[in-house]
Design a protein around this motif. Sequence first.
Motif, mmCIF file in Angstrom:
data_model
loop_
_atom_site.group_PDB
_atom_site.id
_atom_site.type_symbol
_atom_site.label_atom_id
_atom_site.label_comp_id
_atom_site.label_asym_id
_atom_site.label_seq_id
_atom_site.Cartn_x
_atom_site.Cartn_y
_atom_site.Cartn_z
ATOM 1 N N PRO A 735 0.573 -1.177 0.016
ATOM 2 C CA PRO A 735 0.333 0.144 -0.107
ATOM 3 C C PRO A 735 0.318 1.432 -0.338
ATOM 4 N N LEU A 736 -0.352 2.160 -0.412
ATOM 5 C CA LEU A 736 0.989 3.656 -0.355
ATOM 6 C C LEU A 736 0.943 3.896 1.297
ATOM 7 N N THR A 737 2.432 5.284 1.212
ATOM 8 C CA THR A 737 2.177 5.745 2.990
ATOM 9 C C THR A 737 1.049 6.858 2.845
ATOM 10 N N GLY A 738 0.716 7.214 3.684
ATOM 11 C CA GLY A 738 0.161 8.760 3.783
ATOM 12 C C GLY A 738 1.354 9.594 3.101
ATOM 13 N N PHE A 739 2.158 9.778 2.579
ATOM 14 C CA PHE A 739 3.499 10.851 2.231
ATOM 15 C C PHE A 739 3.040 10.508 0.494
ATOM 16 N N GLN A 740 2.544 9.290 0.203
ATOM 17 C CA GLN A 740 2.493 8.972 -1.460
ATOM 18 C C GLN A 740 0.797 9.241 -1.375
ATOM 19 N N SER A 741 -0.177 9.414 -0.231
ATOM 20 C CA SER A 741 -1.606 9.223 -0.926
ATOM 21 C C SER A 741 -1.851 10.486 -1.444
ATOM 22 N N ASN A 742 -1.381 11.547 -1.293
ATOM 23 C CA ASN A 742 -1.420 13.328 -2.366
ATOM 24 C C ASN A 742 -2.623 13.377 -1.883
ATOM 25 N N GLY A 743 -3.483 13.105 -0.802
ATOM 26 C CA GLY A 743 -5.086 13.531 -0.027
ATOM 27 C C GLY A 743 -5.706 12.569 -0.252
ATOM 28 N N PRO A 744 -6.630 13.449 0.491
ATOM 29 C CA PRO A 744 -7.627 12.139 1.545
ATOM 30 C C PRO A 744 -7.733 11.337 0.975
ATOM 31 N N GLY A 745 -9.065 10.266 1.461
ATOM 32 C CA GLY A 745 -9.841 9.144 0.933
ATOM 33 C C GLY A 745 -9.092 7.827 0.132
ATOM 34 N N LEU A 746 -7.863 7.996 0.463
ATOM 35 C CA LEU A 746 -6.979 6.804 -0.532
ATOM 36 C C LEU A 746 -7.913 5.253 -0.496
ATOM 37 N N VAL A 747 -8.384 5.192 -2.096
ATOM 38 C CA VAL A 747 -8.920 3.721 -1.564
ATOM 39 C C VAL A 747 -8.023 2.960 -2.734
ATOM 40 N N TYR A 748 -8.813 1.612 -2.721
ATOM 41 C CA TYR A 748 -7.894 0.459 -4.374
ATOM 42 C C TYR A 748 -8.499 0.417 -4.535
ATOM 43 N N LYS A 749 -8.477 0.778 -6.396
ATOM 44 C CA LYS A 749 -9.757 -0.308 -6.751
ATOM 45 C C LYS A 749 -8.952 -1.468 -7.437
ATOM 46 N N VAL A 750 -9.081 -2.690 -6.815
ATOM 47 C CA VAL A 750 -8.601 -3.676 -7.730
ATOM 48 C C VAL A 750 -9.163 -4.691 -8.399
ATOM 49 N N GLN A 751 -8.693 -5.327 -10.009
ATOM 50 C CA GLN A 751 -9.404 -4.902 -11.249
ATOM 51 C C GLN A 751 -8.754 -6.603 -11.636
ATOM 52 N N TRP A 752 -9.597 -7.648 -12.174
ATOM 53 C CA TRP A 752 -9.144 -8.710 -13.297
ATOM 54 C C TRP A 752 -9.585 -9.506 -13.805
ATOM 55 N N ARG A 753 -9.616 -10.106 -14.515
ATOM 56 C CA ARG A 753 -10.250 -11.039 -15.938
ATOM 57 C C ARG A 753 -9.067 -12.326 -15.666
ATOM 58 N N GLN A 754 -10.288 -13.333 -16.418
ATOM 59 C CA GLN A 754 -9.478 -15.007 -16.722
ATOM 60 C C GLN A 754 -8.497 -14.095 -17.944
ATOM 61 N N LYS A 755 -7.462 -14.258 -18.477
ATOM 62 C CA LYS A 755 -7.053 -13.523 -19.344
ATOM 63 C C LYS A 755 -7.224 -14.579 -20.470
ATOM 64 N N ASP A 756 -6.974 -13.966 -21.880
ATOM 65 C CA ASP A 756 -7.200 -15.474 -23.089
ATOM 66 C C ASP A 756 -9.055 -15.073 -23.135
ATOM 67 N N VAL A 757 -9.361 -14.603 -22.400
ATOM 68 C CA VAL A 757 -11.568 -14.711 -22.138
ATOM 69 C C VAL A 757 -11.731 -13.552 -22.388
ATOM 70 N N ASP A 758 -12.628 -13.822 -23.629
ATOM 71 C CA ASP A 758 -12.926 -12.157 -23.985
ATOM 72 C C ASP A 758 -14.594 -11.641 -22.587
#
Length: 1165
Positions: A735-758
């Motif tokens: 995760p990012l540190t507070g120094f790296q967050s650059n602002g309030p309300g820090l969240v992480y958008k996690v994305q995934w999909r099966q490879k080679d499948v449309d």
Amino acid sequence: MDGKRTWVATFSAVLLILLSHETSALEVPLDPKVLEGLPQPPTITLQSPKDYIFDPRENIVIHCEAKGKPHPGFSWTRNGTHFDVESDSKVLMKPGSGTLVIDISGGKAEAYEGTYQCIVHNEHGTALSNKVVIRQSRSPLWTKERNEVIQVQTGDFLVLHCRPPAGLPPPDIVWMDSNFQRLPLDSRVSQALNGDLYFSNVLPEDSRPDYICYARFPHTQTIQQKQPISVTVLNNSPRGEHRPSFMTPLGATSTKMALRGETLVLECIAEGLPTPNITWQKDGGELPTGRKKFHNFQKMLQIHDVTEADAGDYRCKATNSLGVAQHVIKVTVKAAPFWIGAPRNLILAPNETGILTCRVGGEPKPKINWFVNGVSIDNAPKDRSRKVDDDTVILSHVQSGSSAVYQCNASNEFGYLLANAFVSVLAEPPRVLTPPNRVYQVITNNPALLHCASFGSPIPTITWFKDMQISIKNGDHYVIHENGTLEIHVAQPLNSGKYTCIATNNLGIRENHVYLEVKEPTRILTPPEYKVVQRGMSASFECKVKHDPSLVPTMSWLKDNEELPDDERFVVGEDRLTIKDVTDEDQGTYTCNTNTTLDQDSASAMLTVVGKPDPPTGLELTDQMERSVQLSWTPGDEHNSPTQKFLIQYEDLLHQPGVWLNLTEVEGSITKAQLNLSPYIYYSFRVFAVNQVGYSEPSQPSSQYRTNPAAPDENPTNVQGIGKTAENLVISWTPLTGFQSNGPGLVYKVQWRQKDVDEDWSSESVANVSHFVVSGIPTYVPYEIKVQALNDYGNGPEPEVMIGYSGEDLPLSGPDNVQVIVHNSTLAEVHWEPVPPSSVRGKLLGYKVYYQRERGLHEAEGEAMKEEHTLTFSGNRSDGRLPGLRPYSLYNLSIRALNSKGEGPTSQTKTFETLEGVPGPPSFLNVINPTLDSLTLKWGPPKENNGRLIGYTLTYQPVNTTSVLGPLQTKNFLANETTIILENLNSSMLYEFHLTAKTIKGSGPARVEEAVTVMDTTVLSRQVDIATQGWFIGLMCVIALLILVLLIVCFIKRNKGGKYPVKEKEDAHQDPEIQPMKEDDGTFGEYSDTEDHKPLKGSRTPSNGTVRRDESDDSLVDYGEGGDGQFNEDGSFIGQYSGKKEKDTHEGNESSEAPSPVNAMNSFV
């Protein structure tokens, strides 16, 4: 004419001879005890200078002091006539001297002006002082004058004349205003030597009504002023810029005369606009270095202590932007008379000859006049013994009563010199003035001076003796000086001793003894060394000294050539200086001084005190931008250790208050840094200075600097997807540190999909976590994953797509089509068909081969122990090698696929057989039933046949301890044979046996044994009767002795070729006679034959395949069942022989008892 030439030549020859004896004249001794009893003409010891300017407020004092025997009287002349001192009540002559004190108070001082000369006389002669010109100091008033207002146009030059009254001595001139403030002088406005004030160009600000010239008369301490001069600078017709020209001196050339030894002063003042610069040079030469000085803004050149070489043309140049002006001053150098060699007093014995010389220089050449007792030599009574030749007076064959004082007067137009020199005629026996028994001490290799000061008339002759026996002559090592001093150029300890000097003239002889002690020098053997010490530590300087034992040295320490501070931290030991708790003030140069009464030595070393640097100060933030700021600071004291770098830290008062983190470093020569900042941070900065000693204390924090929030600049790192179970995918990140967050309300958008499948991306936003679990997905399937940072001010950059895999499971199938190829008896190669990728259900790590030895092919089932082995072959491969197999064996084999979850199902089991190999050694080999000519051998089959056994091979031959004694014999046997009787052998002979087993692959390693046949005792029995005969006993004793000697010689000769390096042994011990015999084996030293470690031809290889070191001295006891073998009364040997000799190969060359003659005889059969 010819007669005159003859007289001149004769006189010149006589003069040359007399000059060669000039040094024979006796110096006046300074010892009061000697002077006390000697008559002496008067000698002036103190007189006033030639030019005497007196202050009318003080008395006039004219000095005239003199000595002589008897004490001289004094008289004076004034203006060339006798001055009656007693008739003037205001004039007093000091008792016992000729010094005059003239009281001029209440009277006219001018009356005593004039030229005075002191006359000193006693019964042996008359001396004259210099002529002293007495003048009264004067400070006349300025003549009254009315000064008109001077008007001058701007840019023109100006000269204000001072014209002070002529005083005695001349006054000092200074220009001031009406407030007694000095007028400022510079390159534009300057004061000339005559006191005039020169303006190279005038400016409007030069207008003033009070230019006043002041004259200070030094003797009277009075100051007089000229009437003020008013100057008005007009600007109605200003003069523009113009090239330089000289205001003084005028014209292109001028002249200047200087007297030798005085100071030459040259002056050039120029006008011009812009103000000219003045430079100097000497035509055809250089200005004298070290004696020249420039004054008055380069307008005045002074040359001190003028010599004839300073004459010439001096060129001054005035330069401005419009041109150059030049003036040449032609300098001539004259000289008042000066001494080259003043006449010296003479003490002569009757009938001796002396010379007075009066050598002077001057320009023009001075005229020399001689006087005798104050009377011109031309007017003095005639004396045939006296001849005058210009600057030389020759006194020949002087007689008692002819003592006198001679005066030499040398004069030219610039002055005069007057010198007195007396001639005293004495007849005195020698006296040695050096105190008796004086001890001289000197350091080795230094000159030694042994004095023998003497007095006598004629001058005594000095001779020296050492230890009252050795006469010392002038030579390489000794010099006897004219004054009698004996000099030893380089004194050595052997020069120590007693020295005797003998002074002799025609009136007597005197001797004196002195002693010389030559000492060892005092030297610092271990000087102090340069130290670099941190503050608070201790510094130690060592100073070890070597000195003569008879001298007591004293050691002292200095700091910067001064005494050590009075501080208890400075501890002075016998040969060491220790400074405790060092401070910055202790830095400096420390000197160790060691002194004796004769010499000294010193050595110095520098102490540098270093410390951590002081913290930087004055932190300042400039160039403040959204994402950067410049930080500058002032370095602190480095404390003698250069700053290597500066460390800049920051504190995030918003996210981590109280925690300081490193931001950047800069080189020690830089005192500012451009800092890159992140958004949404409340910064405070501090700086450390770092040198070789360490880090400084931190500086005071800077003022706070806040940055505004912004979208993230970066996404989480170390993104990866790994399945923990067969049906999930764990997506993790850093995760990012507070120094790296650059602002309030820090969240992480996690994305995934099966490879080679449309299909579309699945996503989930999470906060304050570092992983996310995706469940319900297929086993070990690749997925594309990415994680993006977001806050209240926007999204971070597009994240990088990473590949992850869902969880693994055990493989579903084993390899097919397993094949085994046997290469030889110990190596096989296995091949298989890889499992389908879909059945791996994970990342294929490799294949694991299980193989097991069931039994040997010559063994029945269940008879052998099974041996299990495994080998893992990494990666996706289809073959592998199985090394280390046992020959002629039955193996079975199976294979499993391997992933991170474990092993899959077993493949079909495959059986294979290894090929035959060579057998192992026979299990045992025994030699039994020894007889005179036969031995019985018995052996067992190998423990490891490694194939079908087809027979045995036996090789044997007779040997002794070091060599082969007979041919090699070979016998072959069938596989079922295990014993053999060997016949027709030699009695009392040692045999070596090698037995190997065979398969179709060949013979295996050999089993080795040794045995000896029985001794033929019948021969000894037949000798019993003969042995009772006395003659036979004597014969046998002689033969035995001869055989013993022969054996010893043979052993030595044979062992000389051994492997032991005889040359090294001899080199180590030099004398071979002292080589000890080994107590344990009786051999000579450690010599052995080169064949000791070689097997006998086809026979002597032990069963383990290694070569055994043979015993160097076998005895018959080694082959018996015990160690008690004896001879009986008739000489026959009692004891049982054994054909078995069991010694492990690890015994090496362990020895038994010493060899017996019988054993030695058998070795030669």
